[in-house]
Design an enzyme around this catalytic site. Structure first.
Site, PDB file in Angstrom:
ATOM      1  CD  GLU A  37      -2.838  -0.763   2.459  1.00  0.00           C
ATOM      2  OE1 GLU A  37      -3.962  -1.572   2.131  1.00  0.00           O
ATOM      3  OE2 GLU A  37      -2.661  -1.013   3.290  1.00  0.00           O
TER       4      GLU A  37
HETATM    5  C1  ACM Z   1      -2.295  -5.714   4.305  1.00  0.00           C
HETATM    6  O1  ACM Z   1      -3.344  -5.726   4.352  1.00  0.00           O
HETATM    7  N1  ACM Z   1      -1.836  -4.294   3.772  1.00  0.00           N
HETATM    8  C2  ACM Z   1      -0.563  -6.143   4.107  1.00  0.00           C
END
Ligand code: ACM
EC number: 3.2.1.52
Length: 637
Positions: free
Chosen positions: A357
């Site tokens: 992310e």
């Molecule tokens: C995640 O759940 N951002 C690895």
């Protein structure tokens, strides 16, 4: 002839019924389900004085200790250590020659009228045998004080057992909310009951840096602390300068060593995660020069206010630049210092370096990033991240460790030696395994323990649900994958909405039962109804052990639609068999004398509340669910 047949059938029927009730009486309830269990006639009763023999007292010390402690606590019986196996009541055996079938973690248990024997190729195998042995005793073995009026008896039995997969993990996020050293130890204690062997320890994120790094004191002076807020994490109003930043904490290096040792004694490896380049606000608030963005000097450790805008899908837009700057050499020097110390503290072969992310929006605008792209011939932002990941992997490898990251590290090109944790479904893990990367499967669809396990009316609200039944369906090695490269699987407990350790336990159990069975037991041995019956037995064990669990499996799955007349239609679907649901729309609390649910319900015109309760026979199960009709209306898709 006909008559004889009828007589014979009748006899068979009653013999069957007898066998059934006999089974219920001794009810073997082992989680995860072993490879092979053969019950024999007769039983073993713990004598007043128990003698324990281990053929290698040194190597089997943990098993002897854990067995002795639990038995004395719950039964009050005396344990003596025996020097010879002849008269011992309990015998722990490290095999002198390897039994190939058992591998490194398997064990055998043999119980006859006079003796219990647990044998294995390794101390770890014997330790797992002891965990299974506890589950053969009455549930009161889990009690914190001496249980009265219990016959400490187990059936004569032969068990052969070994795991399906070598990587059986739980991820514990101690960044979003901090959990103390003792709580982490307790988490480990709970894991080993169900034969988990990896604790993936998520130590850094936007909300807190939790590990002391010598030479970088601000990481824990500044990065470990935020403003205490409570409620619906993620939507908190921005903090103000007068609010004290005294909520959080960190582990000193001595704490880490103590926890690593504690885990080792229980055959748990700890994989540390330092989550970079995204999710790094705590590090950036401590050392703003790690960011590409000049305004980072004003950044504070996040306290649960909005940080990402997901309305455009992935990758998210960061509202503050919470990523390390891949164009800054200071970042690699910083990571070298961090990874050097992490590598020295954690003996496990892998270090997880995050990679998930990371937002693109700040990097896209940044001159230093544009310069880096030109210099390195990088065409896209994923290639910029790939450049970063390669540099980080080089640091990890230079410290003698293997590099693992979330599946985003596959984007923009990845080194052949990188290992991948597949979280955005199984597809990335399948692809990576076919490209010969080692893979751990932990997909959101089956393994995200931060998701709601019951109806949203009973749970801290989060954007997705994961019921027990779905976890039980988890098959970590799908046919399309290259099985040789699937190390195993794990469940992830993110703690944005988890404020205390009781809730940590609630979120983990019983989904942790289902996960352990998906990772340990042969697929052919899995059976949902049988698993539920064992889960109910283990609920009693957890209650006695004072471990919180979720009763959500007793709560119906509630779906709402509207019909052509704009009436709300409610469907209640039990997750498990054998339950009756009773409901009311008149604001009163239903019991088993109220209307029983048999078909979808039309919400009456002026009703403002639906209440539902679950019974098994005459016994109330789970909890009352109350949903205002205006909330039901919001659920219509
Ligand atoms: C995640 O759940 N951002 C690895």
């Amino acid at each position: 002839m006909k008559k004889i047949n009828q007589f014979f059938l009748c006899f068979l029927f009653s013999a069957g019924a007898f066998a059934q009730s006999d089974i219920n009486k001794t009810s073997i309830s082992i989680i995860p389900q072993p490879v092979s269990v053969t019950e024999k006639a007769g039983s073993f009763k713990l004598p007043e004085n128990i003698s324990v023999y281990a053929n290698d007292a040194n190597a089997l010390k943990q098993s002897v200790d854990v067995f002795s402690e639990k038995i004395t606590t719950a039964t009050g019986k005396k344990i003596t250590l025996s020097k010879s196996d002849g008269k011992s009541t309990v015998k722990f055996v490290l095999n002198s020659s390897n039994e190939a079938q058992l591998g490194n973690e398997g064990y055998k248990i043999s119980v006859n009228n006079n003796q219990i024997t647990v044998s294995a190729n390794t101390p770890q195998g014997v330790f797992y045998g002891v965990q299974t042995l506890f589950q053969l005793f009455p549930a009161e073995i889990e009690g914190k004080e001496i249980a009265k009026n219990i016959t400490w008896e187990i059936p004569n039995i032969e068990i052969t057992d070994y795991p399906k997969l070598a990587w059986r993990g739980l991820m514990f996020d101690v960044s979003r909310h901090f959990f103390t050293k003792d709580e982490v130890k307790k988490y480990i204690d709970n894991m080993v009951r169900y034969k988990y062997n990896i604790l993936h320890w998520h130590l850094t994120d936007d909300e807190g840096w939790r590990i002391e790094i010598k030479g970088l004191p601000k990481l824990t002076e500044i990065g470990a602390w935020n403003v205490k807020r409570t409620g619906n994490f993620g939507n908190f109003i921005p903090t103000t300068p007068d609010e004290p930043r005294n909520y959080g904490g960190y582990y000193t290096q001595e704490d880490i060593k103590e926890i690593v040792q504690y885990a080792k004694e229980r055959f748990v490896n700890i994989m540390p995660e330092i989550d970079v380049p995204g999710h790094s606000l705590a590090a950036i608030a401590s050392y703003p020069e790690l960011s590409c963005t000049a305004d980072a000097v004003n950044y504070k450790v996040r306290s649960g206010e909005q940080i990402m805008d997901w309305s455009h899908g992935a990758p998210p837009l960061a509202l503050v630049d919470n990523s390390l700057c891949p164009a800054s050499e200071k970042v690699y020097a910083f990571l070298d210092t961090v990874i050097t110390q992490v590598a020295a503290l954690f003996p496990f072969e892998y270090i997880h370096m995050g990679g998930d992310e990371a937002a693109h929006n700040f990097w896209e605008k940044d001159e230093k990033i544009k310069q880096l792209m030109k210099q390195e011939g990088l065409k896209t932002i994923p290639q910029v991240q790939a450049y970063f990941e390669k540099r980080v992997e080089q640091i990890v490898v230079s410290k003698g460790k293997k590099f693992m990251g979330w599946d985003e590290i596959l984007e923009g090109g990845v080194t052949p030696s990188a290992s991948v944790m597949s979280w955005r479904g199984m597809k990335h893990g399948i692809k990576a395994s076919n490209e010969k990367h080692n893979v751990v499967m932990s997909p959101t669809d089956f393994a995200y323990f931060d998701y709601m396990q019951g109806d949203e009316a009973t749970e801290p609200k989060i954007y997705a649900s994961l019921r027990l039944n779905k976890v039980y369906q988890f098959e970590p090695v799908p046919a399309e994958a290259n099985a040789n490269y699937i190390l195993g699987g794990q469940a992830n407990l993110w703690t944005e909405q988890v404020y205390n350790f009781r809730q940590v336990e609630y979120m983990t159990w019983p989904r942790g039962f289902a996960m352990s069975e998906s990772l340990w037991s042969p697929s052919a041995k899995k059976n949902w109804n049988n698993f539920i019956s064992r889960t109910e037995d283990h609920f009693k064990r957890l209650e006695l052990a004072e471990i919180k669990y979720s009763p959500a499996m007793y709560d119906p799955i509630i779906t709402v639609k509207s019909n052509a007349n704009k009436e709300l239609i409610v469907t209640l679907t039990p997750e498990i068999e054998g339950l009756d649901l009773y409901y009311s729309f008149d604001n009163s609390g239903p019991d088993n004398f109220y209307p029983k649910y048999t078909a979808e319900l039309t919400v009456p015109k002026d009703a403002n509340m639906l209440r539902v309760i679950t019974y098994k026979g005459k016994k109330v199960m789970g909890r009352m669910i109350s949903i205002p009709v205006i909330d039901l209306a919001k659920r219509v898709k």
